[in-house]
Design a protein around this motif. Structure first.
Motif, PDB file in Angstrom:
ATOM      1  N   PHE A  11       0.574  -1.429   0.047  1.00 46.17           N
ATOM      2  CA  PHE A  11       0.453  -0.027  -0.036  1.00 46.17           C
ATOM      3  C   PHE A  11       0.672   1.321   0.319  1.00 46.17           C
ATOM      4  CE2 PHE A  11      -2.966  -3.154   1.784  1.00 46.17           C
ATOM      5  CZ  PHE A  11      -3.874  -3.307   1.636  1.00 46.17           C
ATOM      6  N   SER A  12       2.082   1.110   0.030  1.00 49.23           N
ATOM      7  CA  SER A  12       2.819   2.630  -0.303  1.00 49.23           C
ATOM      8  C   SER A  12       2.646   3.290  -0.917  1.00 49.23           C
ATOM      9  CB  SER A  12       4.601   1.760  -0.260  1.00 49.23           C
ATOM     10  OG  SER A  12       4.480   1.690  -1.277  1.00 49.23           O
ATOM     11  N   SER A  13       2.651   2.966  -2.309  1.00 51.70           N
ATOM     12  CA  SER A  13       1.915   3.991  -3.443  1.00 51.70           C
ATOM     13  C   SER A  13       0.311   4.668  -3.007  1.00 51.70           C
ATOM     14  CB  SER A  13       1.964   3.936  -4.368  1.00 51.70           C
ATOM     15  OG  SER A  13       1.149   2.207  -4.921  1.00 51.70           O
ATOM     16  N   LEU A  14      -0.356   3.939  -2.755  1.00 49.26           N
ATOM     17  CA  LEU A  14      -1.617   4.439  -2.051  1.00 49.26           C
ATOM     18  C   LEU A  14      -0.649   5.520  -1.742  1.00 49.26           C
ATOM     19  CD1 LEU A  14      -4.792   4.776  -2.283  1.00 49.26           C
ATOM     20  CD2 LEU A  14      -4.596   3.240  -0.972  1.00 49.26           C
ATOM     21  N   VAL A  15      -0.522   5.055  -0.102  1.00 46.12           N
ATOM     22  CA  VAL A  15      -0.074   5.651   0.911  1.00 46.12           C
ATOM     23  C   VAL A  15       0.507   6.757   0.780  1.00 46.12           C
ATOM     24  CG1 VAL A  15       1.050   5.573   3.782  1.00 46.12           C
ATOM     25  CG2 VAL A  15      -0.173   4.106   3.188  1.00 46.12           C
ATOM     26  N   HIS A  16       1.686   7.332  -0.059  1.00 43.82           N
ATOM     27  CA  HIS A  16       1.901   8.502  -1.318  1.00 43.82           C
ATOM     28  C   HIS A  16       1.258   9.483  -1.638  1.00 43.82           C
ATOM     29  CE1 HIS A  16       5.912   6.116  -0.188  1.00 43.82           C
ATOM     30  NE2 HIS A  16       5.819   6.864   0.724  1.00 43.82           N
ATOM     31  N   PHE A  21      -1.933  13.898  -2.081  1.00 44.86           N
ATOM     32  CA  PHE A  21      -3.478  14.199  -2.359  1.00 44.86           C
ATOM     33  C   PHE A  21      -3.931  15.216  -1.191  1.00 44.86           C
ATOM     34  CE2 PHE A  21      -8.244  14.515  -2.277  1.00 44.86           C
ATOM     35  CZ  PHE A  21      -8.276  15.124  -3.294  1.00 44.86           C
ATOM     36  N   GLY A  22      -3.662  14.724  -0.002  1.00 41.52           N
ATOM     37  CA  GLY A  22      -4.327  15.431   1.305  1.00 41.52           C
ATOM     38  C   GLY A  22      -3.101  16.975   1.568  1.00 41.52           C
ATOM     39  N   SER A  23      -1.838  16.793   0.858  1.00 40.07           N
ATOM     40  CA  SER A  23      -1.220  17.823   1.032  1.00 40.07           C
ATOM     41  C   SER A  23      -1.574  19.296   0.308  1.00 40.07           C
ATOM     42  CB  SER A  23       0.386  18.009   0.984  1.00 40.07           C
ATOM     43  OG  SER A  23       0.987  16.582   2.159  1.00 40.07           O
ATOM     44  N   ILE A  24      -2.035  19.082  -1.281  1.00 43.51           N
ATOM     45  CA  ILE A  24      -2.767  20.222  -2.105  1.00 43.51           C
ATOM     46  C   ILE A  24      -3.878  20.363  -1.595  1.00 43.51           C
ATOM     47  CG2 ILE A  24      -3.431  19.985  -3.806  1.00 43.51           C
ATOM     48  CD1 ILE A  24       0.001  19.891  -3.980  1.00 43.51           C
ATOM     49  N   GLY A  25      -4.583  19.746  -0.953  1.00 47.83           N
ATOM     50  CA  GLY A  25      -6.188  19.672  -0.427  1.00 47.83           C
ATOM     51  C   GLY A  25      -5.860  20.523   0.781  1.00 47.83           C
ATOM     52  N   ALA A  26      -5.173  20.304   2.114  1.00 48.94           N
ATOM     53  CA  ALA A  26      -5.028  21.177   2.776  1.00 48.94           C
ATOM     54  C   ALA A  26      -4.629  22.681   2.697  1.00 48.94           C
ATOM     55  CB  ALA A  26      -3.734  21.264   4.163  1.00 48.94           C
ATOM     56  N   GLY A  65      -1.507  21.899  -8.695  1.00 42.63           N
ATOM     57  CA  GLY A  65      -1.200  20.906  -7.915  1.00 42.63           C
ATOM     58  C   GLY A  65      -0.937  18.817  -8.234  1.00 42.63           C
ATOM     59  N   ASN A  66      -1.864  18.636  -8.047  1.00 44.40           N
ATOM     60  CA  ASN A  66      -2.969  17.543  -8.300  1.00 44.40           C
ATOM     61  C   ASN A  66      -1.756  16.952  -9.344  1.00 44.40           C
ATOM     62  OD1 ASN A  66      -4.332  16.352  -5.955  1.00 44.40           O
ATOM     63  ND2 ASN A  66      -5.514  17.760  -6.773  1.00 44.40           N
ATOM     64  N   ARG A  67      -2.060  17.889 -10.315  1.00 42.94           N
ATOM     65  CA  ARG A  67      -1.102  17.430 -11.701  1.00 42.94           C
ATOM     66  C   ARG A  67      -0.144  16.875 -12.046  1.00 42.94           C
ATOM     67  NH1 ARG A  67      -0.695  14.198 -14.731  1.00 42.94           N
ATOM     68  NH2 ARG A  67      -2.437  13.419 -15.457  1.00 42.94           N
ATOM     69  N   PHE A  68       1.018  18.558 -11.322  1.00 42.93           N
ATOM     70  CA  PHE A  68       1.840  17.670 -11.245  1.00 42.93           C
ATOM     71  C   PHE A  68       3.057  17.748 -10.594  1.00 42.93           C
ATOM     72  CE2 PHE A  68       0.934  21.230 -14.751  1.00 42.93           C
ATOM     73  CZ  PHE A  68       1.321  20.649 -15.114  1.00 42.93           C
ATOM     74  N   TRP A  69       2.143  16.721  -9.038  1.00 41.56           N
ATOM     75  CA  TRP A  69       2.482  16.249  -8.309  1.00 41.56           C
ATOM     76  C   TRP A  69       1.840  14.940  -7.986  1.00 41.56           C
ATOM     77  CZ3 TRP A  69       2.257  16.838  -2.171  1.00 41.56           C
ATOM     78  CH2 TRP A  69       3.149  17.069  -1.777  1.00 41.56           C
ATOM     79  N   THR A  70       0.460  15.414  -7.641  1.00 46.32           N
ATOM     80  CA  THR A  70       0.412  13.978  -6.648  1.00 46.32           C
ATOM     81  C   THR A  70      -0.104  12.675  -7.720  1.00 46.32           C
ATOM     82  OG1 THR A  70      -1.382  15.684  -5.310  1.00 46.32           O
ATOM     83  CG2 THR A  70      -2.013  12.879  -5.743  1.00 46.32           C
ATOM     84  N   PHE A  71       0.079  12.925  -8.913  1.00 43.02           N
ATOM     85  CA  PHE A  71      -1.093  11.693  -9.754  1.00 43.02           C
ATOM     86  C   PHE A  71      -0.124  12.405 -11.546  1.00 43.02           C
ATOM     87  CE2 PHE A  71      -4.677  12.708  -8.228  1.00 43.02           C
ATOM     88  CZ  PHE A  71      -5.078  11.812  -7.519  1.00 43.02           C
TER      89      PHE A  71
END
Length: 160
Positions: A11-16, A21-26, A65-71
């Motif tokens: 589950f490491s990739s999901l956790v990361h 996602f949470g950081s960008i969301g915050a 943030g999500n396009r260029f970092w999370t995903f």
């Protein structure tokens, strides 16, 4: 201990991904929260108009943030397509915030900033669940081919 290691590896990739996602969301939430209060309390736009303005600006930040970092490791199906879908899905998620703020303000007749902020937090929470699921399903798609871990052999010899 071996069980924990296997669990982490699985589950490491999901956790990361969730952490990113949470950081960008915050940060997007702080932008949304600050602009909602600036527009509603300071500028007097009204709670629903303020929510639309705040969400539009925070959504732009969240997309980048999500396009260029999370995903970033997912296929890019075209920035225009992704941006359109991202904003469409965020428009749907905005309805959660609009409904909670509208219900609090106009049904419960609570016009104070604290009540609007509590309603906003509830709406953002509900919208976040929808957004994470919908981004993975429709916006930031899984790569159709595995991403190579090393550079391919080119057959060209290099001079040393």
């Amino acid at each position: 201990m071996d069980f924990v290691k296997r669990l982490y590896e699985r589950f490491s990739s999901l956790v990361h991904e969730l952490a990113k996602f949470g950081s960008i969301g915050a940060v997007a939430f702080l932008i949304d929260f600050g602009l909602l209060n600036l527009c509603n309390v300071v500028l007097g736009f009204g709670p629903l108009t303020s929510k639309v303005v705040a969400t539009t600006i925070s959504t732009t930040f969240a997309y980048i943030g999500n396009r260029f970092w999370t995903f970033r490791d997912r296929d890019q199906s075209g920035l225009g397509r992704e941006y359109f879908l991202f904003f469409l899905l965020n428009g749907i998620a905005l309805l959660f915030g609009m409904l909670t703020i509208g219900f609090t303000t106009y049904t419960l007749d609570r016009h104070d900033a604290l009540s609007v902020n509590i309603a906003n937090i509830v709406g953002v929470g509900l919208g976040t669940l929808f957004r994470y699921w919908s981004y993975k399903k429709w916006v930031f798609l899984e790569a159709t081919e595995p991403i190579p871990m090393e550079l391919p052999e080119t057959g060209v010899k290099q001079d040393r």
